[in-house]
Design an enzyme around this catalytic site. Sequence first.
Site, PDB file in Angstrom:
ATOM      1  N   LYS A 110      38.033   6.772  20.362  1.00 26.67           N
ATOM      2  CA  LYS A 110      37.566   7.646  19.540  1.00 26.67           C
ATOM      3  C   LYS A 110      36.561   8.511  20.411  1.00 26.67           C
ATOM      4  CE  LYS A 110      37.897   4.924  15.376  1.00 26.67           C
ATOM      5  NZ  LYS A 110      37.001   4.383  14.190  1.00 26.67           N
ATOM      6  N   HIS A 149      43.600   8.348  18.585  1.00 27.84           N
ATOM      7  CA  HIS A 149      42.818   7.491  19.227  1.00 27.84           C
ATOM      8  C   HIS A 149      43.491   6.328  19.815  1.00 27.84           C
ATOM      9  CE1 HIS A 149      41.672   5.083  15.626  1.00 27.84           C
ATOM     10  NE2 HIS A 149      41.427   4.176  16.401  1.00 27.84           N
TER      11      HIS A 149
END
Length: 363
Positions: free
Chosen positions: A207, A232
């Site tokens: 992330k 991610h």
Amino acid sequence: MKVVIIDDTQTNLLLIQHLFKRLPEAEPLLFQESRQGLEWCLDNEPDLIVVDYMMPEPDGLAVARRIRAEPRLRDVPLIMVTANQQSDVRYEALGCGVTDFITKPIDNHEFVARMRNMMTLRANQLALAQRADWLEIEVSKATAAIRAREREMIVRLSRAAEARDPETGAHLLRMANYAALIARAMGWSAPEAELLLHAAPMHDIGKVGIPDAILLKPGRLDADELTIMQTHPAIGHELLARSDSPLLQLAATVALTHHEKYDGSGYPQHLQGDAIPEAGRIVAVADVFDALLSPRPYKQAWTLPATLDFLREQRGAHFDPRCVDALLDHLDEALQIRERYQDNDDLFHSLEPAISMRSVLCG
């Protein structure tokens, strides 16, 4: 050095004892009964054994065989005293593990020289063993230092993620411990489960590569934003996978696969069933279990019954049934973990991988 002399003739014992006065570094231990001498060797730590060939049972060969059958005595120098010059007897003795021979009648100078050589050999053996023990200790220290640096790297990487996506470190502690609990229940060894304990907190490290406008958006993501958010796992895998470290390799696998679903509807690779690495399947259950039970700015905490109902409903769909069953079978231990690691800023500095990132069910 403790030198065991086994000979059924008292005169020979007295002669050998007299010769050992020239070897002050030796402590001769005399046995006229071969069985008694053998028992002493088996119960203690001799440095050199001198045994006569011709004795009542057990004779010299039988003593040699029994000595060499004991693993800790296999390298102890063993000298056989014999008047027999036949090659076949000596071959058999060598096959039994005899190190060297002394021929009767004993030559005093030869005897002392051979004993001194054998004790030097034994001293070198012991020094080598001590060196090996020291090296083993040093390797263990170096390995522990490497592992500590790896775990420090995990904490530092996750602190970078925390600055962008704040969440309590207790969540990472809890889900990592849930993952280790599930792994052990599924038959993982203690070292394997511990490795997963330290790898699991890295599951959402990717992330760091998601734009703030998407990562921190308070409302629901649109289709394009969701597509970006779902990159991610691949970003996290790319960050971690190029390491030779087993810990970071496992963390890379977890990062890539913890959003896969057992029925194939997950992402990013749409893997199904056992094609999903078991570590990813385990972390999926551990992460969602804690996420549902925890309050977030965007949701209230679910009750335990509602959370358990969800896990049961998704058994075989979102989650590997075996992982769900392992957690439910050890629910009391899981609740103890939850009680132990409450949301607390100090947990971030725990020796365990208490690090902070946002971990949500769908993103």
